[in-house]
Scaffold this active site. Structure first.
Site, PDB file in Angstrom:
ATOM      1  CE  LYS A 100      -1.735   1.389   4.191  1.00  0.00           C
ATOM      2  NZ  LYS A 100      -1.583   2.894   4.478  1.00  0.00           N
ATOM      3  CG  ASN A 101       2.262   2.699   3.567  1.00  0.00           C
ATOM      4  OD1 ASN A 101       1.056   3.135   2.864  1.00  0.00           O
ATOM      5  ND2 ASN A 101       2.502   2.449   4.661  1.00  0.00           N
ATOM      6  NE  ARG A 129      -2.158  12.627   8.192  1.00  0.00           N
ATOM      7  CZ  ARG A 129      -1.236  12.456   7.636  1.00  0.00           C
ATOM      8  NH1 ARG A 129      -0.550  11.214   7.268  1.00  0.00           N
ATOM      9  NH2 ARG A 129      -0.121  13.503   7.423  1.00  0.00           N
ATOM     10  CB  CYS A 186      -5.134   9.867  11.477  1.00  0.00           C
ATOM     11  SG  CYS A 186      -3.642   9.263  12.020  1.00  0.00           S
ATOM     12  NE  ARG A 232       0.455  10.449  10.472  1.00  0.00           N
ATOM     13  CZ  ARG A 232      -0.123   9.424  10.030  1.00  0.00           C
ATOM     14  NH1 ARG A 232      -1.188   8.783  10.533  1.00  0.00           N
ATOM     15  NH2 ARG A 232       0.568   9.014   9.023  1.00  0.00           N
ATOM     16  CG  ASP A 250       3.309   1.311   9.457  1.00  0.00           C
ATOM     17  OD1 ASP A 250       3.451   1.732   8.475  1.00  0.00           O
ATOM     18  OD2 ASP A 250       3.027   2.142  10.495  1.00  0.00           O
ATOM     19  CB  VAL A 273       7.194   7.011  14.777  1.00  0.00           C
ATOM     20  CG1 VAL A 273       7.000   7.568  13.698  1.00  0.00           C
ATOM     21  CG2 VAL A 273       8.556   6.306  14.549  1.00  0.00           C
ATOM     22  NE  ARG A 294      -7.297   4.151   5.620  1.00  0.00           N
ATOM     23  CZ  ARG A 294      -6.872   5.324   5.949  1.00  0.00           C
ATOM     24  NH1 ARG A 294      -7.509   5.691   7.115  1.00  0.00           N
ATOM     25  NH2 ARG A 294      -6.039   6.018   5.288  1.00  0.00           N
TER      26      ARG A 294
HETATM   27  C1  EPZ Z   1       4.114   7.139   6.517  1.00  0.00           C
HETATM   28  O1  EPZ Z   1       3.298   8.053   7.007  1.00  0.00           O
HETATM   29  C2  EPZ Z   1       3.247   5.804   6.272  1.00  0.00           C
HETATM   30  N1  EPZ Z   1       2.233   6.208   5.405  1.00  0.00           N
HETATM   31  C3  EPZ Z   1       2.749   5.347   7.658  1.00  0.00           C
HETATM   32  O2  EPZ Z   1       1.953   3.860   7.656  1.00  0.00           O
HETATM   33  C4  EPZ Z   1       3.856   4.975   8.673  1.00  0.00           C
HETATM   34  O3  EPZ Z   1       3.464   4.705   9.994  1.00  0.00           O
HETATM   35  C5  EPZ Z   1       4.835   6.219   8.665  1.00  0.00           C
HETATM   36  O4  EPZ Z   1       5.269   6.677   7.399  1.00  0.00           O
HETATM   37  C6  EPZ Z   1       5.946   6.079   9.541  1.00  0.00           C
HETATM   38  O5  EPZ Z   1       7.026   5.003   9.005  1.00  0.00           O
HETATM   39  C7  EPZ Z   1       2.205   6.046   3.976  1.00  0.00           C
HETATM   40  O6  EPZ Z   1       3.344   5.835   3.765  1.00  0.00           O
HETATM   41  C8  EPZ Z   1       1.072   6.413   3.139  1.00  0.00           C
HETATM   42  P1  EPZ Z   1       5.936  10.232   8.702  1.00  0.00           P
HETATM   43  P2  EPZ Z   1       3.807   9.551   7.145  1.00  0.00           P
HETATM   44  O7  EPZ Z   1       6.054  11.511   8.065  1.00  0.00           O
HETATM   45  O8  EPZ Z   1       4.648   9.508   6.154  1.00  0.00           O
HETATM   46  C9  EPZ Z   1       6.115  13.768  12.029  1.00  0.00           C
HETATM   47  C10 EPZ Z   1      -0.009   2.626   7.774  1.00  0.00           C
HETATM   48  O9  EPZ Z   1      -0.286   2.129   8.798  1.00  0.00           O
HETATM   49  N2  EPZ Z   1       6.223  14.771  10.838  1.00  0.00           N
HETATM   50  O10 EPZ Z   1       7.025   9.293   8.287  1.00  0.00           O
HETATM   51  O11 EPZ Z   1       2.699  10.327   7.274  1.00  0.00           O
HETATM   52  C11 EPZ Z   1       4.855  12.931  12.288  1.00  0.00           C
HETATM   53  O12 EPZ Z   1       4.143  13.640  12.880  1.00  0.00           O
HETATM   54  C12 EPZ Z   1       0.617   4.229   7.859  1.00  0.00           C
HETATM   55  O13 EPZ Z   1       0.461   2.504   6.628  1.00  0.00           O
HETATM   56  C13 EPZ Z   1       6.096  16.286  10.943  1.00  0.00           C
HETATM   57  O14 EPZ Z   1       6.335  16.560  12.275  1.00  0.00           O
HETATM   58  O15 EPZ Z   1       4.628   9.608   8.575  1.00  0.00           O
HETATM   59  C14 EPZ Z   1       5.402  11.889  12.924  1.00  0.00           C
HETATM   60  O16 EPZ Z   1       5.574  11.985  14.305  1.00  0.00           O
HETATM   61  C15 EPZ Z   1       0.319   4.731   9.217  1.00  0.00           C
HETATM   62  N3  EPZ Z   1       5.936  16.871  10.095  1.00  0.00           N
HETATM   63  C16 EPZ Z   1       6.895  11.512  12.298  1.00  0.00           C
HETATM   64  O17 EPZ Z   1       7.300  12.646  11.881  1.00  0.00           O
HETATM   65  C17 EPZ Z   1       5.711  16.707   8.580  1.00  0.00           C
HETATM   66  O18 EPZ Z   1       5.806  17.511   7.706  1.00  0.00           O
HETATM   67  C18 EPZ Z   1       6.964  10.439  11.133  1.00  0.00           C
HETATM   68  O19 EPZ Z   1       5.832  10.744  10.226  1.00  0.00           O
HETATM   69  C19 EPZ Z   1       5.852  15.127   8.396  1.00  0.00           C
HETATM   70  C20 EPZ Z   1       5.794  14.358   9.465  1.00  0.00           C
END
Ligand code: EPZ
Length: 419
Positions: A22-23, A93, A117, A122, A306, A328, A398
């Site tokens: 998916k990702n 998202r 979420c 996020r 995850d 995370v 999802r």
């Molecule tokens: C991706 O989400 C994945 N989703 C998530 O999978 C996964 O849990 C996550 O990466 C971490 O591995 C997809 O790839 C579609 P991040 P993402 O930006 O990119 C902070 C699932 O279950 N952050 O790596 O949204 C954020 O709040 C989903 O399949 C900021 O502060 O996660 C978090 O604490 C859930 N500002 C950390 O970084 C930003 O602009 C990591 O989030 C962006 C992120």
């Protein structure tokens, strides 16, 4: 709303095929917007998030042809609108991933802020800051990101935090920017590498994906191509935990073992016998009770967030006590409250769950709150005594293709009841 009813106590056995990730599929479908011709994406999993992405692209006027094997041909040349509406973005998202491609290819984009979420607020500030450094004029107003750029230019972007979709958005935007973009402290996830490979197949020039420093040389255009997304490492890990928690023996095929080394290593620590081939992993628990393991989630290649909920469920019935630290996301223990209702002995303190294995869980009506939390409730149901009814399983749909069919094939007593 559909429910899943699981009767626990049956060790899993047999073989299943792992679906496309998916990702990886989500950013790659967004990347098709960058091309000046049709892009066909293969090995796409049949998931609700994919349907949402297709609806989002369709609403923009992009032409989509889906065949019976879930290959999706995306023709972005018919695009009419550079707009991602709140009603769709709030359900997924990852829609934020169209921002970079739209801005870089068409010079403008209006994309709803995704909002938070269940697992956290996020924010997408790092996506916005990076695009601004590449020359975009960005206004956030009325819940929407209004972005414009004559032509983005390369920049050196040092990411405050490791962000997966942030890295992906900026990497996609950089492919058509003028000059060189360097992304430091980039996410190293396999899905980032898969996206980079797809961009290069389209004629892009991306190097370093998979390391903390990605370099993108901007090109004038990207062309159509065919690209198959890589297998889902989180689905792979989830089914291996399903075998471990039930004391079973399974083989998962069409996966890439190297993508989940941190998970496989942890499973060995629980006492599972693991064997690994080029595209398969087998796990044999010999009907033994697993040993509890300490977990700290971190960006790839460390233990993935995850997979945290799934291992919390596993620890709940394992021998001994352990600590699970979620570094995370700020609120990714929603599954703990539901596991406690099934008899789990888990104490939460800040971002750490202290687990003490119990001899048995009892089936109960439980509620899914987010994708991976739902998976952990299904795993607990597989080993609990009696029936577990998991409600709000649209969360599961999802991210897990045909979960009840795959589990039933492995001998689980599970059925979907239309709600
Ligand atoms: C991706 O989400 C994945 N989703 C998530 O999978 C996964 O849990 C996550 O990466 C971490 O591995 C997809 O790839 C579609 P991040 P993402 O930006 O990119 C902070 C699932 O279950 N952050 O790596 O949204 C954020 O709040 C989903 O399949 C900021 O502060 O996660 C978090 O604490 C859930 N500002 C950390 O970084 C930003 O602009 C990591 O989030 C962006 C992120």
């Amino acid at each position: 709303m559909d429910k899943l009813i699981i009767s626990g106590g049956y060790p899993l056995s047999g073989e299943i095929r792992i679906s496309g990730a998916k990702n990886a599929a989500l950013p790659i479908l967004a990347a098709t917007l960058l091309a000046d011709g049709p892009v066909t994406v293969g090995n796409i999993p049949h998931l609700h998030d994919i349907t949402t992405t297709m609806e989002l692209l369709g609403r923009m006027g992009v032409s989509l042809i889906v065949d019976e094997r879930m290959n999706i041909e995306v023709d972005p040349t018919t695009i009419r609108e550079l707009f991602a509406p709140y009603d769709l973005v709030k359900t997924m998202r990852a829609s934020i991933l169209v921002l970079g491609p739209l801005l870089s290819r068409f010079g403008e984009a209006v994309v709803s802020l995704p909002g938070g979420c269940a697992i956290g607020s996020r924010p997408v500030n790092l996506h916005i800051e990076g695009l601004s450094k590449m020359g975009a004029d960005i206004r956030v107003e009325g819940g929407y990101i209004h972005a414009r750029a004559k032509r983005l230019h390369g920049a050196r972007l040092v990411m405050d935090l490791v962000t997966v979709t942030g890295t992906e958005n900026l990497m996609m935007a950089a492919t058509l920017a003028k000059g060189t973009t360097i992304i430091e402290n980039a996410a190293r996830e396999p899905e980032v590498v898969d996206l980079a490979n797809c961009l290069n197949a389209m004629g892009g020039n991306v190097t370093g994906a998979g390391s903390a420093t990605i370099v993108v040389e901007g090109v004038d255009n990207l062309r159509g191509t065919h690209y198959d997304v890589l297998p889902d490492r989180i689905e792979s890990g989830t089914y291996l935990v399903a075998a471990a928690i039930t004391g079973g023996k399974i083989k998962i095929k069409d996966t890439r073992p190297w993508m989940l080394d941190a998970v496989t290593e942890k499973l060995r620590e629980t006492g599972a016998d693991m064997e690994v081939g080029d595209t398969w992993i087998s796990l044999d628990m010999h009907e033994r009770r697993p040993q509890a393991v300490n977990i700290t989630t971190s960006p790839y290649p460390a233990f993935p967030t995850d997979m945290q909920a799934q291992f919390t469920a596993l620890n709940a019935v394992s021998e001994g006590t352990a600590m699970i630290s979620e570094t995370v996301f700020e609120n990714r223990f929603m599954h703990v409250h539901e596991l406690q209702r099934m008899g789990a002995d888990i104490r939460l303190q800040g971002n750490t769950a202290f687990t003490r294995g119990v001899g048995r869980l009892t089936g109960a009506p439980v509620m899914a709150t987010d994708l991976r939390a739902s998976a952990s409730l299904v795993l607990a149901g597989l080993v609990a005594e009696g029936d577990t009814v998991v409600d709000r399983i649209y969360h599961i749909d999802r991210g897990y293709e045909s979960i009840e069919e795959k589990l039933a094939k492995l001998g689980a007593r599970i059925r979907r009841v239309p709600g």
